[in-house]
Every structure is written in structure tokens, then in C-alpha cells.
Design a protein around this motif. Structure first.
Motif, PDB file in Angstrom:
ATOM      1  N   GLU A 156       0.824  -1.211   0.000  1.00 21.19           N
ATOM      2  CA  GLU A 156       0.000   0.000   0.000  1.00 21.19           C
ATOM      3  C   GLU A 156       0.858   1.260   0.000  1.00 21.19           C
ATOM      4  O   GLU A 156       0.678   2.169   0.811  1.00 21.19           O
ATOM      5  CB  GLU A 156      -0.980  -0.004   1.166  1.00 21.19           C
ATOM      6  N   VAL A 157       1.826   1.285  -0.939  1.00 21.37           N
ATOM      7  CA  VAL A 157       2.688   2.442  -1.139  1.00 21.37           C
ATOM      8  C   VAL A 157       2.743   2.733  -2.635  1.00 21.37           C
ATOM      9  O   VAL A 157       2.272   1.947  -3.452  1.00 21.37           O
ATOM     10  CB  VAL A 157       4.118   2.207  -0.587  1.00 21.37           C
ATOM     11  N   SER A 158       3.351   3.854  -3.003  1.00 18.60           N
ATOM     12  CA  SER A 158       3.463   4.215  -4.415  1.00 18.60           C
ATOM     13  C   SER A 158       4.590   3.425  -5.083  1.00 18.60           C
ATOM     14  O   SER A 158       5.453   2.859  -4.404  1.00 18.60           O
ATOM     15  CB  SER A 158       3.743   5.714  -4.548  1.00 18.60           C
ATOM     16  N   LEU A 159       4.582   3.419  -6.416  1.00 16.80           N
ATOM     17  CA  LEU A 159       5.656   2.769  -7.168  1.00 16.80           C
ATOM     18  C   LEU A 159       7.002   3.396  -6.846  1.00 16.80           C
ATOM     19  O   LEU A 159       8.003   2.685  -6.681  1.00 16.80           O
ATOM     20  CB  LEU A 159       5.393   2.879  -8.679  1.00 16.80           C
ATOM     21  N   SER A 160       7.039   4.710  -6.745  1.00 15.66           N
ATOM     22  CA  SER A 160       8.305   5.374  -6.438  1.00 15.66           C
ATOM     23  C   SER A 160       8.787   5.010  -5.033  1.00 15.66           C
ATOM     24  O   SER A 160       9.990   4.911  -4.796  1.00 15.66           O
ATOM     25  CB  SER A 160       8.191   6.887  -6.608  1.00 15.66           C
ATOM     26  N   ALA A 161       7.850   4.780  -4.124  1.00 20.74           N
ATOM     27  CA  ALA A 161       8.248   4.350  -2.771  1.00 20.74           C
ATOM     28  C   ALA A 161       8.867   2.960  -2.817  1.00 20.74           C
ATOM     29  O   ALA A 161       9.852   2.693  -2.116  1.00 20.74           O
ATOM     30  CB  ALA A 161       7.047   4.368  -1.832  1.00 20.74           C
ATOM     31  N   VAL A 162       8.322   2.079  -3.649  1.00 22.76           N
ATOM     32  CA  VAL A 162       8.885   0.736  -3.803  1.00 22.76           C
ATOM     33  C   VAL A 162      10.291   0.834  -4.364  1.00 22.76           C
ATOM     34  O   VAL A 162      11.222   0.198  -3.859  1.00 22.76           O
ATOM     35  CB  VAL A 162       7.998  -0.151  -4.717  1.00 22.76           C
ATOM     36  N   GLU A 163      10.456   1.642  -5.409  1.00 25.51           N
ATOM     37  CA  GLU A 163      11.786   1.818  -6.002  1.00 25.51           C
ATOM     38  C   GLU A 163      12.773   2.327  -4.965  1.00 25.51           C
ATOM     39  O   GLU A 163      13.898   1.850  -4.874  1.00 25.51           O
ATOM     40  CB  GLU A 163      11.706   2.776  -7.191  1.00 25.51           C
ATOM     41  N   SER A 164      12.345   3.294  -4.188  1.00 24.14           N
ATOM     42  CA  SER A 164      13.201   3.869  -3.155  1.00 24.14           C
ATOM     43  C   SER A 164      13.533   2.842  -2.074  1.00 24.14           C
ATOM     44  O   SER A 164      14.689   2.727  -1.641  1.00 24.14           O
ATOM     45  CB  SER A 164      12.496   5.080  -2.538  1.00 24.14           C
ATOM     46  N   LEU A 165      12.524   2.084  -1.626  1.00 21.03           N
ATOM     47  CA  LEU A 165      12.751   1.064  -0.594  1.00 21.03           C
ATOM     48  C   LEU A 165      13.744   0.012  -1.078  1.00 21.03           C
ATOM     49  O   LEU A 165      14.649  -0.386  -0.339  1.00 21.03           O
ATOM     50  CB  LEU A 165      11.434   0.384  -0.213  1.00 21.03           C
ATOM     51  N   LEU A 166      13.576  -0.443  -2.317  1.00 15.60           N
ATOM     52  CA  LEU A 166      14.481  -1.459  -2.854  1.00 15.60           C
ATOM     53  C   LEU A 166      15.889  -0.906  -3.052  1.00 15.60           C
ATOM     54  O   LEU A 166      16.874  -1.583  -2.765  1.00 15.60           O
ATOM     55  CB  LEU A 166      13.927  -2.038  -4.153  1.00 15.60           C
TER      56      LEU A 166
END
Length: 184
Positions: A156-166
Motif C-alpha cells: 500500500e505504497v506508491s511505485l516510487s516508494a517501492v523503487e526507493s525502498l528497494l
């Protein structure tokens, strides 16, 4: 069977569909729980909690996402909540991330086995020390082979948040795994 019909039958209390959903998702739910908890026993308990949550909260499912995504999200949340409640850090094991890749090769010597165990311990410790969201994103991406879009829906986060987390997870792992140089 398509999600819409499954959800409709679940909401109507169709026991056959409960069994169908359980049979369809038990392996992936257990796999996620095992990776998140690091323990078979803890994963079994968490998986039970996941299905109890799925079946008891099906009426609140809005079908904004696929049923599988919702079940993944519940799996991740159940595991994170269990970890928060217990405040115990469980070690993740490399072996269960790819359970089919057991040490079965006849050519593996005892010294190679020991070396592998040491490396796994270092990696396990490094992954375990990642912040919860980074660890979750890494597990879903690397070991569950989920797309960034699926991870975004599950977490339940944005795509950019996923990219940043990874990106941050990989960066943090790289820093923590410098000690691996001694083994190469």
C-alpha cells in the motif's frame, strides 16, 4: 474461477469456496510467512492467522486490487504485526527462500557446506537488520518475484516508494555485507 465470483461466494459463506481459496493460496501464504518470520512453526501460526483474517474480513474487501494481492497484503501485515507484538527479531534463512535448492549436490564437501553456512549467517543477519519496510520490499521482489506494481499494491505504497525502498535495501545490504570480501 475469476476473483469476482470467488469473492461473491466467500461473502455468501460458501464453505467449498473457503476450501478452494485455502488450497489455492496456502503455499504462497506459508512461503511469505516463512520468509517474514524465519521459523516454520511461526509461519504455520501466521498462515493460520492470515486465513482467519481473510475469511473474517472478506466483507470489507473492496476489490480495488486482485484477491491474490489482498491476500499477500494480509500475509505481510500479519507477519509484521506478530513481529511488532513479540518484539523479537527472527533470523531469515537463505535455505527456505529457495527450498528446492537444498544442499543435495553430491560434490559439496563438508568445508563448502560450512563455508555456505557462514555466508548464509552473514547474509541472514544483514537482511534481518534492514528496516521492516525495506526487508518486506526486498523479500517480495527478490524471493517472491513480485513486480514493483504488485509490491506497491501489497505494501500500500506508491511505485516510487517501492523503487526507493528497494534501492535503499540494496544499498544498506551492500554496506553490511562488506565482510563477505573475506570469503571470496
Amino acid at each position: 474461477m475469476e476473483d469476482k465470483k470467488i469473492i461473491e461466494h466467500l461473502k455468501n459463506g460458501d464453505e467449498f469456496i473457503y476450501k478452494y481459496v485455502y488450497d489455492q493460496y496456502v503455499r504462497v501464504v506459508f512461503s511469505v510467512c516463512r520468509k517474514m518470520t524465519g521459523s516454520k512453526e511461526e509461519a504455520e501460526d501466521a498462515a493460520q492467522d492470515v486465513f482467519i483474517k481473510v475469511f473474517s474480513s472478506i466483507d470489507s474487501f473492496r476489490a480495488d486490487s486482485k484477491l491474490s494481492t489482498w491476500i499477500y497484503r494480509i500475509s505481510v501485515n500479519v507477519c509484521l504485526n506478530r513481529q511488532r507484538r513479540k518484539k523479537i527479531i527472527k533470523f531469515l534463512s537463505f535455505d527456505f527462500w529457495n527450498e528446492e535448492n537444498e544442499l543435495t549436490d553430491e560434490n559439496i564437501t563438508p568445508s563448502k557446506s560450512i563455508e555456505r553456512s557462514e555466508l548464509e549467517g552473514i547474509v541472514r543477519d544483514a537482511i534481518n537488520r534492514l528496516p521492516a519496510k525495506q526487508k518486506t520490499a526486498l523479500i517480495l521482489s527478490r524471493y517472491e518475484e513480485k513486480s514493483y506494481k504488485e509490491i506497491a499494491e501489497i505494501m500500500e505504497v506508491s511505485l516510487s516508494a517501492v523503487e526507493s525502498l528497494l534501492f535503499r535495501a540494496k544499498e544498506n545490504l551492500a554496506k553490511k555485507l562488506i565482510s563477505l570480501e573475506n570469503y571470496l
